[in-house]
Design a protein around this motif. Sequence first.
Motif, PDB file in Angstrom:
ATOM      1  N   GLU A 154      14.442 -10.670 -21.995  1.00 49.40           N
ATOM      2  CA  GLU A 154      15.596  -9.953 -21.474  1.00 49.40           C
ATOM      3  C   GLU A 154      15.176  -8.724 -20.673  1.00 49.40           C
ATOM      4  O   GLU A 154      15.784  -8.405 -19.642  1.00 49.40           O
ATOM      5  N   GLN A 155      14.133  -8.038 -21.131  1.00 51.42           N
ATOM      6  CA  GLN A 155      13.639  -6.877 -20.385  1.00 51.42           C
ATOM      7  C   GLN A 155      13.081  -7.286 -19.027  1.00 51.42           C
ATOM      8  O   GLN A 155      13.324  -6.618 -18.016  1.00 51.42           O
ATOM      9  N   MET A 156      12.346  -8.396 -19.003  1.00 53.28           N
ATOM     10  CA  MET A 156      11.791  -8.873 -17.745  1.00 53.28           C
ATOM     11  C   MET A 156      12.895  -9.336 -16.800  1.00 53.28           C
ATOM     12  O   MET A 156      12.830  -9.099 -15.591  1.00 53.28           O
ATOM     13  N   THR A 157      13.909  -9.986 -17.352  1.00 51.41           N
ATOM     14  CA  THR A 157      15.042 -10.426 -16.529  1.00 51.41           C
ATOM     15  C   THR A 157      15.741  -9.230 -15.904  1.00 51.41           C
ATOM     16  O   THR A 157      16.071  -9.241 -14.707  1.00 51.41           O
ATOM     17  N   THR A 158      15.947  -8.197 -16.694  1.00 46.15           N
ATOM     18  CA  THR A 158      16.583  -6.982 -16.179  1.00 46.15           C
ATOM     19  C   THR A 158      15.746  -6.366 -15.067  1.00 46.15           C
ATOM     20  O   THR A 158      16.284  -5.955 -14.020  1.00 46.15           O
ATOM     21  N   THR A 159      14.450  -6.298 -15.271  1.00 49.06           N
ATOM     22  CA  THR A 159      13.562  -5.727 -14.248  1.00 49.06           C
ATOM     23  C   THR A 159      13.635  -6.523 -12.954  1.00 49.06           C
ATOM     24  O   THR A 159      13.729  -5.949 -11.852  1.00 49.06           O
ATOM     25  N   LEU A 160      13.608  -7.838 -13.062  1.00 49.52           N
ATOM     26  CA  LEU A 160      13.654  -8.690 -11.867  1.00 49.52           C
ATOM     27  C   LEU A 160      14.980  -8.543 -11.125  1.00 49.52           C
ATOM     28  O   LEU A 160      15.016  -8.479  -9.894  1.00 49.52           O
ATOM     29  N   PHE A 161      16.077  -8.483 -11.883  1.00 50.47           N
ATOM     30  CA  PHE A 161      17.389  -8.414 -11.244  1.00 50.47           C
ATOM     31  C   PHE A 161      17.679  -7.035 -10.675  1.00 50.47           C
ATOM     32  O   PHE A 161      18.477  -6.908  -9.741  1.00 50.47           O
ATOM     33  N   ASP A 162      17.059  -6.014 -11.231  1.00 51.85           N
ATOM     34  CA  ASP A 162      17.309  -4.660 -10.745  1.00 51.85           C
ATOM     35  C   ASP A 162      16.375  -4.259  -9.612  1.00 51.85           C
ATOM     36  O   ASP A 162      16.568  -3.201  -9.000  1.00 51.85           O
ATOM     37  N   ALA A 163      15.372  -5.076  -9.337  1.00 54.29           N
ATOM     38  CA  ALA A 163      14.486  -4.787  -8.211  1.00 54.29           C
ATOM     39  C   ALA A 163      15.284  -4.882  -6.911  1.00 54.29           C
ATOM     40  O   ALA A 163      16.104  -5.794  -6.733  1.00 54.29           O
ATOM     41  N   ASN A 164      15.081  -3.926  -6.009  1.00 52.43           N
ATOM     42  CA  ASN A 164      15.780  -3.906  -4.720  1.00 52.43           C
ATOM     43  C   ASN A 164      17.300  -3.873  -4.887  1.00 52.43           C
ATOM     44  O   ASN A 164      18.038  -4.463  -4.084  1.00 52.43           O
ATOM     45  N   LEU A 165      17.758  -3.198  -5.939  1.00 52.18           N
ATOM     46  CA  LEU A 165      19.183  -3.196  -6.268  1.00 52.18           C
ATOM     47  C   LEU A 165      20.032  -2.614  -5.138  1.00 52.18           C
ATOM     48  O   LEU A 165      21.114  -3.138  -4.838  1.00 52.18           O
ATOM     49  N   VAL A 166      19.560  -1.550  -4.500  1.00 52.53           N
ATOM     50  CA  VAL A 166      20.330  -0.908  -3.439  1.00 52.53           C
ATOM     51  C   VAL A 166      20.568  -1.879  -2.285  1.00 52.53           C
ATOM     52  O   VAL A 166      21.685  -1.997  -1.753  1.00 52.53           O
ATOM     53  N   VAL A 167      19.526  -2.607  -1.918  1.00 49.64           N
ATOM     54  CA  VAL A 167      19.659  -3.584  -0.828  1.00 49.64           C
ATOM     55  C   VAL A 167      20.627  -4.688  -1.215  1.00 49.64           C
ATOM     56  O   VAL A 167      21.487  -5.102  -0.418  1.00 49.64           O
ATOM     57  N   LEU A 168      20.527  -5.163  -2.451  1.00 55.02           N
ATOM     58  CA  LEU A 168      21.410  -6.238  -2.912  1.00 55.02           C
ATOM     59  C   LEU A 168      22.865  -5.778  -2.942  1.00 55.02           C
ATOM     60  O   LEU A 168      23.777  -6.546  -2.596  1.00 55.02           O
TER      61      LEU A 168
END
Length: 242
Positions: free
Chosen positions: A35-49
């Motif tokens: 779950e921590q890794m999933t959160t990290t992956l999904f929050d990467a480049n959050l501003v652009v997304l």
Amino acid sequence: MNPEILKLARVLDVDPARLDYLADVDQGEVRLLREQMTTTLFDANLVVLERMALASKLLPAGVTAKIAEKVFGPLLCARIAGLVDVSRGVDVAKRLSPKFLASVAAELDPRRATSIITRIPVATVVAVAEELTRREDWITLGRFVGHLPDDTVRRCIGLLDDAGLLRTAYVLDDRSRIDHVLALLGDDRLPALVRTAAADESLWAPALDVLGHLNEARRATVRPLLDELPEELRTRAEAALA
């Protein structure tokens, strides 16, 4: 293999065998890591997304759906799904093909898009489940069970044969729902699952895991079947039921 290792391997896009060193780690801790890794992956480049999600509102839903399939692809759509307005997300999703939605589902963190998932028409969800079943993507099916209404779950898992149902139950994110999910299918299904597992050693681990999560009433329906099992499986099943 530990179901949490299978799911972590999916997140990392690696062969589960590479994570064998985690076999002795508590499943709850492996789940937390996933779950921590999933959160990290999904929050990467959050501003652009977030900007992309906002920009998608400027186009008609049909155009956005076409761009999603032809340009963005499943991974990017999965990252954006939890950032768009719910009604807009549902409108776009209804216009996507079941095959593409199945690919998006495989990349999606359903916790971030539950409001959209629960509002997609049941016929569309069932069509996606059919595609995931064809791909034998039990992990994705298992991740979404806890985010769908019971009637939709019943229709989706009703598509599975006994082996597919065991493999899906084995990787459910919410282990406490195993008994509830089986209850949705009626009392006749459980004996069939036990007999199917008896004939295929690769299903023993999923079957034993299912038995360990049954309530006492359903355990009672299984006990008369134990004599039909191979000796080793019978011994392990008795321990699981105990």
